[in-house]
Design an enzyme around this catalytic site. Structure first.
Site, PDB file in Angstrom:
ATOM      1  CB  SER A  95      38.764  43.408  37.202  1.00 10.86           C
ATOM      2  OG  SER A  95      37.561  42.949  36.665  1.00 10.86           O
ATOM      3  CG  ASP A 217      39.187  34.998  36.174  1.00  9.87           C
ATOM      4  OD1 ASP A 217      37.973  35.050  36.455  1.00  9.87           O
ATOM      5  OD2 ASP A 217      39.899  36.007  36.080  1.00  9.87           O
ATOM      6  CG  HIS A 245      37.803  38.339  38.170  1.00  7.82           C
ATOM      7  ND1 HIS A 245      38.384  38.199  36.927  1.00  7.82           N
ATOM      8  CD2 HIS A 245      37.417  39.633  38.255  1.00  7.82           C
ATOM      9  CE1 HIS A 245      38.353  39.363  36.303  1.00  7.82           C
ATOM     10  NE2 HIS A 245      37.776  40.250  37.095  1.00  7.82           N
TER      11      HIS A 245
END
Lengths: 265, 418
Positions: A95, A217, A245
């Protein structure tokens, strides 16, 4: 204060192995890697840590100015590398830590052998033809979500939540701090994460890079993963048959296999 | 008897009706009409089952959702991010998540604030099988929470403004920087009590009134806060004006005393004033003190001694006495002015006191800066860095050697009588 303490650095695997540095994303802490990182302990020196403000890092070290941009977090990554004398590093970011990795590798390219970006996004907000997936108002809404949820997450409550015995998945090593951040820091980190624009930094990173993209996602859609892959001079993308995610949690085997093929190959 | 029999029959009927209702309250109606929305989703979030309460809350038809939408798809974008970054990881790692505040976007586009509990059921081999989620309408609760948050932010803003105001005000009570005085070292430290959110009553000032003539004043207005600060500012500027008009520090203190008496305030003040006259590498200091700790003079090799004579508190009684004492300062001599926050600094039941101060002075005679900083540091350390009263120290020292003759104004007249 030493970075290894400040960032709650934990090491495992082979001390003489090539270092693999795992960086968690916005929301939780180093435990996000608990199903993936151990798979590399046979050959690698596995290093995990908490960003300042997350997990069991030293929250007192949170300096709003230093962490007002991702560069401050990248400085921490480089400080950890220097303190542990990590060279030839395989950096695995999830991320927002992907862009932290971009900045760190841009600053000291010689330190990094390979980069793995799990669910990266260089810019979450749509802009012109660029599709990031969110509007500016959505990010304000996220900040509201954070506030709403921290109402019930007082410091005093954390141990109670932790002490619930009917959750076998909650390993003993898992702490009450998982996914729980000081509300003020969480807000600031959310702003930095979701308002940053690192698209221009991608072209300068020549380190071989693997982009791991989930097929579904909601935060970093496939077009964004493709954008990152195309903008990096030396990157390839692997699509994971996973939703969400956090494939490091929802599809740890696929994730570890894909990383393994890239770093061992 | 008949009446009783009737009653018994109707009682039996009621019990029967109740049991009948319970029998009708089968598992399905318990599920469909539960007092909360209920969702079952595949591990990837795809909705596989939803109860009627959930459909009623959200306005969706069953066919809109089942196998078509994931739970996260129904959330506001901000909530979706929260779901992905917090909720899903917690569920994966801990097997459950409780009391999470989210917003569901209803079929008609309106937002429904909800509180959500989820559990993740796993197969014997650990593979996730199903996520069960209970959804509670939290519309009113969220409104209440928003009000709480608004009030919290307002309180924080007010506190920040008060702090900024206090600091701005505080800056008017001391010079922005210590001036450079040719032929004299001078340094000052100031630390307000507590966390600095309140204005203190201590002040000091250092200013030039003529060629080679300087005034150093230090004082303490009783109390704290804005009202005290107003008097502190008045005291500082009155001493400035009076020092220009009158040659003797005692006259300046007397002026301040008169001004305070005429001011409609209960507040009083202490002050010590030093008028400095330069002559070559030496200085003459004329000292006057009103209710304030006497300044300390330290000469090479000797212990610190007080200078001046105690005078009246300023702004209290009509009958006052202020004295002037002249002291010659040789190279190496130093004078320390301080407020009672130094000697009355507390640690437990004990005071910092004159003895510790004398030691701190004796140990830092190397320069004016060493004196001012060394004393303040020692006092703050004594109070574990949490002073209950303001701490102000001004130190001056006549330098030894060639530096002492730098910038000296020649033949500056003494002109001060005691």
């Amino acid at each position: 204060m030493a970075a290894v303490h400040r960032n709650n650095v934990k090491e495992s695997g082979r001390i003489d192995g090539q270092p693999m540095l795992f960086a968690h994303g916005f929301g939780c802490d180093q435990h996000m890697w608990r199903y993936v990182a151990p798979r590399f302990e046979d050959r690698f020196r596995v290093v995990v840590f908490d960003h300042v403000g997350a997990g069991e890092s030293d929250s007192a070290a949170y300096d709003p100015d230093r962490y007002a941009s991702l560069a401050g977090y990248a400085d921490d990554v480089l400080e950890i590398c220097r303190e542990l004398d990590l060279r030839d590093v395989v950096f695995v970011g999830h991320s927002v830590s992907c862009m932290i990795g971009v900045l760190a590798a841009g600053r000291e390219p010689e330190r990094f052998a390979k980069l793995v970006f799990v669910s990266p996004s260089p810019r979450y907000i749509d802009e012109g033809a660029y599709v990031g997936g969110f509007g500016a108002a959505d990010i304000e809404e996220l900040l509201d979500s954070l506030d709403s949820n921290y109402l019930g997450w007082s410091q005093a409550m954390a141990p109670v939540i932790m002490g619930n015995p009917d959750r076998p998945e909650l390993g003993a090593e898992l702490t009450a701090s998982f996914c729980r951040t000081d509300p003020d820091i969480a807000r600031r980190f959310a702003r930095v994460t979701f308002l940053s624009d690192n698209r221009a930094d991608l072209a300068g990173v020549t380190t071989p890079t693997l982009v791991l993209q989930c097929t579904n996602d909601a935060i970093a859609p496939v077009v964004v993963g493709q954008y990152v892959t195309d903008a990096l001079p030396n990157a390839s993308m692997v699509l994971l048959e996973a939703t969400g995610h956090c494939p490091n949690l929802s599809a740890p085997d696929q994730t570890a296999d894909a990383i393994g093929a890239f770093v061992r190959g | 008897m008949t009446a009783r029999s009737d009653t018994e029959v109707s009682g039996e009927e009621a019990v029967e009706a109740f049991h009948s209702a319970l029998r009708e309250d089968d598992a399905e109606s318990l599920y469909e009409r539960a007092p909360c929305g209920y969702l079952s989703t595949a591990p990837d979030g795809t909705i596989v089952k939803a109860n009627q309460t959930f459909l009623t809350l959200t306005g969706y038809q069953r066919d809109d959702l089942i196998q078509r939408r994931r739970f996260a798809d129904l959330l506001s974008p901000g909530g979706r991010i929260y779901h992905e970054t917090h909720y899903a990881p917690m569920l994966q790692m801990q097997g459950s998540a409780r009391g999470i505040a989210l917003e569901i976007v209803r079929a008609d586009g309106r937002r429904l604030p909800v509180l959500v509990n989820s559990v993740l059921d796993r197969h014997a081999d650990g593979a996730p099988v199903v996520i069960r989620t209970a959804v509670f309408d939290a519309t009113e609760r969220r409104e209440y929470e928003r009000e709480l948050l608004r009030a919290k932010r307002q309180a924080e803003d007010s506190e920040a403004r008060a702090r900024a105001l206090a600091q701005t005000l505080q800056q008017t009570l001391i010079p922005p920087a210590v001036p450079e005085i040719p032929g004299l070292e001078i340094a000052a430290t100031y630390r307000p009590a507590g966390d600095g959110s309140e204005v203190g009553g201590d002040f000091y000032d250092i200013f030039e009134i003529g060629a080679g003539e300087w005034v150093v004043a230090i004082g303490d207005v009783c109390g704290k806060g804005v009202e005290a600060a107003v008097i502190t500012a008045l005291a500082r500027y009155t001493l400035r004006a009076a020092a220009v008009r009158f040659a003797l520090p005692s006259q300046a203190l007397d002026t301040l005393h008169e001004v305070l008496l005429r001011q409609d305030t209960d507040r009083f003040c202490t002050a010590a004033m030093l008028r400095l006259c330069n002559a070559g590498d030496r200085w003459t200091a004329t000292v006057s003190v009103g209710g304030h700790p006497l300044p300390l003079l330290v000469r090479a090799g000797g212990p610190p001694v007080t200078i001046g004579r105690s005078g009246s508190l300023l702004g209290v009684l009509t009958d006052t006495q202020f004295h002037d004492t002249e002291v010659a300062l040789e190279p190496g001599d130093a004078v320390v002015l301080y407020t009672d926050g130094v000697t009355e600094g507390r640690s437990g039941a004990g005071f910092y006191g004159d003895h510790r101060l004398a030691e701190a002075v004796a140990g830092n005679v190397g320069s004016a800066t060493a004196l001012a900083e060394g004393i303040a540091h020692d006092v703050l350390r004594f109070q574990s860095d949490d002073p209950k009263d303001d701490v102000a120290v001004v130190a001056l020292r006549v330098p030894i050697g060639p530096r002492g003759s730098l910038g000296v104004v020649p033949d500056s007249p003494g002109g001060i009588e005691t």
